[in-house]
Design an enzyme around this catalytic site. Structure first.
Site, PDB file in Angstrom:
ATOM      1  CD  GLU A  65      20.120  21.931  52.655  1.00  0.00           C
ATOM      2  OE1 GLU A  65      19.142  21.253  52.294  1.00  0.00           O
ATOM      3  OE2 GLU A  65      20.007  23.073  53.136  1.00  0.00           O
ATOM      4  CG  HIS A 104      17.784  17.624  52.850  1.00  0.00           C
ATOM      5  ND1 HIS A 104      17.346  18.604  51.986  1.00  0.00           N
ATOM      6  CD2 HIS A 104      17.138  16.473  52.497  1.00  0.00           C
ATOM      7  CE1 HIS A 104      16.473  18.076  51.144  1.00  0.00           C
ATOM      8  NE2 HIS A 104      16.334  16.792  51.428  1.00  0.00           N
ATOM      9  CE  LYS A 150      12.719  16.859  50.987  1.00  0.00           C
ATOM     10  NZ  LYS A 150      13.490  16.466  49.772  1.00  0.00           N
TER      11      LYS A 150
END
Length: 276
Positions: free
Chosen positions: A106, A169, A196
């Site tokens: 990531e 991500h 997130k």
């Protein structure tokens, strides 16, 4: 989880859809500014921490994967754990410390198997200061890793009274809105206190997709989240965080840890100016 009693510790309070650490309320009011520390050695990490201490940021993220990038895993672990006490001491008492080990999968600095990642993060969670409390207040775990790895980190963090940031991500693209929402909701289902997602826009429409997904996630009312569109094209997502429901944003007090991060002083002014 214990209530807020001592500003020198994480309180682990997750009541009312708000996550509280060191008197900070994630999910209520003005979004918090998170400043990353990205030094490759202990001296530079502590120097960055000194700058971050006076920045308009109440959460400091240590990107521990960037420490000693060429060191073998055992040495890296020893140096990470050895640096944590001095790092905690370098920060202001009211600043919360977020421990992150971002893997190469990531965009991070270390290529770690799932079991090694879990052991490293759990070792950081378990480390205690002179007062007997944890040295870190929040821990980041990549939720795309093996379920047993994610579960082990979340359990260890919650047992220690720490809050968990579940992260994902995408450095290649911006997924469809429904996929972004599904990721944030799945992170909450796994037990992350703060969900997130950070994605890469190729067009202005991609930024709108991320912002729309963030707004919809906020309407769930299930807890705080961060939704970030990276790079210069997505910079608006960092300063319009409150309008579109994000509980925090990342900014720099030195080197950036991801594309598109702006200076903390600048972000602080823009967050205040753009308050709805």
């Amino acid at each position: 989880m214990r209530p807020t009693e001592d500003a020198a510790r994480a309180d682990g309070d997750r009541s009312g859809g708000v996550v509280r650490v060191r008197g900070i309320e994630l999910g209520a009011g003005l979004p918090e500014i998170i400043v990353p520390l990205t030094g490759a050695d202990e001296r530079s990490v502590l120097a960055q921490a000194e700058r971050a201490r006076t920045a308009p940021a109440r959460i400091i993220e240590w990107r521990a994967d960037l420490l000693a990038p060429s060191a073998p895993a055992a040495e890296h672990r020893e140096r990470m754990l050895g640096a944590l006490p001095a790092l905690r001491e370098a920060l202001a008492p009211e600043q919360a410390l977020l421990l992150t080990v971002r893997t190469a999968a990531e965009g991070g600095g270390r290529d770690l198997p799932d079991t090694d990642l879990a052991e490293l993060l759990c070792a950081g969670i378990a480390l205690r200061g002179a007062d007997g409390g944890p040295l870190v207040d929040l821990v980041d775990v990549e939720t795309a890793r093996a379920p047993e790895t994610v579960g082990a980190v979340i359990r260890a963090a919650h047992d220690a009274g720490l809050a968990v940031v579940g992260s994902f991500h995408d450095f290649g693209a911006t997924p469809p809105q429904e996929d972004i929402l599904a990721t944030l909701r799945a992170q909450r289902d796994l037990g992350a206190d703060v969900a997130k997602i950070a994605v890469t826009p190729r067009t202005a429409e991609d930024v709108l997709v991320l912002l729309a997904a963030s707004l919809e996630a906020a309407r769930d009312g299930a807890g705080p989240h961060l939704a970030i569109s990276m790079g210069s094209l997505g910079a608006v997502s960092r300063v319009a965080a409150e309008v579109f429901g994000s509980c925090a944003t990342f900014a720099t007090a030195g080197e950036a840890s991801a594309p598109g991060q702006l200076g903390a002083d600048e972000v602080s002014r823009m967050l205040a100016a753009l308050r709805p």
